[in-house]
Design a protein around this motif. Sequence first.
Motif, short mmCIF file in Angstrom:
data_model
loop_
_atom_site.label_atom_id
_atom_site.label_comp_id
_atom_site.label_asym_id
_atom_site.label_seq_id
_atom_site.Cartn_x
_atom_site.Cartn_y
_atom_site.Cartn_z
N GLU A 176 -10.06 -6.25 5.30
CA GLU A 176 -9.24 -5.84 4.17
C GLU A 176 -7.79 -6.28 4.39
O GLU A 176 -7.35 -6.46 5.53
N HIS A 177 -7.09 -6.45 3.29
CA HIS A 177 -5.70 -6.87 3.41
C HIS A 177 -4.91 -6.41 2.20
O HIS A 177 -5.47 -6.10 1.14
N SER A 178 -3.61 -6.33 2.38
CA SER A 178 -2.68 -6.08 1.29
C SER A 178 -1.42 -6.89 1.59
O SER A 178 -1.29 -7.46 2.67
N ASN A 179 -0.51 -6.93 0.63
CA ASN A 179 0.69 -7.72 0.85
C ASN A 179 1.46 -7.22 2.07
O ASN A 179 1.74 -6.03 2.20
N LEU A 180 1.79 -8.11 2.93
CA LEU A 180 2.50 -7.90 4.18
C LEU A 180 1.82 -6.91 5.13
O LEU A 180 2.48 -6.11 5.78
#
Length: 214
Positions: A176-180
């Motif tokens: 999973e990822h999100s901005n920064l």
Amino acid sequence: MAKKELYIIRHGETDYNRRGVVQGSGVDASLNDMGRAQAAAFFQAYQHVPFAKIYTSTLIRTYQTVESFIELGIPFEKLSGLNEISWGIMEGKVPNTLDDDYYRTLIENWSAGNTAMPTEQGESPEQVMARQRPAIDHILAQTDESPVLVAMHGRAMRILLSWLLGYPLARMDQFEHSNLCLYKLTYTYQSGTFTLDVANDTAHLFAVNSYLEL
């Protein structure tokens, strides 16, 4: 050097991210105000880390994300192998219902193991992996550089983490990822293997997110 630490981050937010518009490698969008605030928060939290080198993609949003570190005099290098996947004809387009079906079919195929399936007029995960390999080989060849900061993109990050950690590309969506967000990996030269130390960490964005909730 026996080991090398890699701090791998996704770029800060752009207006395209905010609007849900696909950027890919063909849209060179700048950070928006939120993205700049995220970049400042990450710098505040990690400016103490003695980065030996910074690597970015060739897209401006990754450079802007780490610009404060570069201004400290830390050497940096742009590598096209770190660019986002090409989403082909979908880049810069506001998704509609038909597009949702397109992406659903694409992701289902990738998750089922058909990672050679490309986006329409774009790239497949396997093609992205193929261009990432020489970029990572180049980074690892610099045995005197550790730790390093690597600024890149969401889908490309998922693909990279999969093969670095020995997972099939079909399982890339587990990352999973999100901005920064931050992923931290350690490479051991003797064994030629990576270990995952930190996954999708956004604790450094607490102040930014708290401010938005006021």
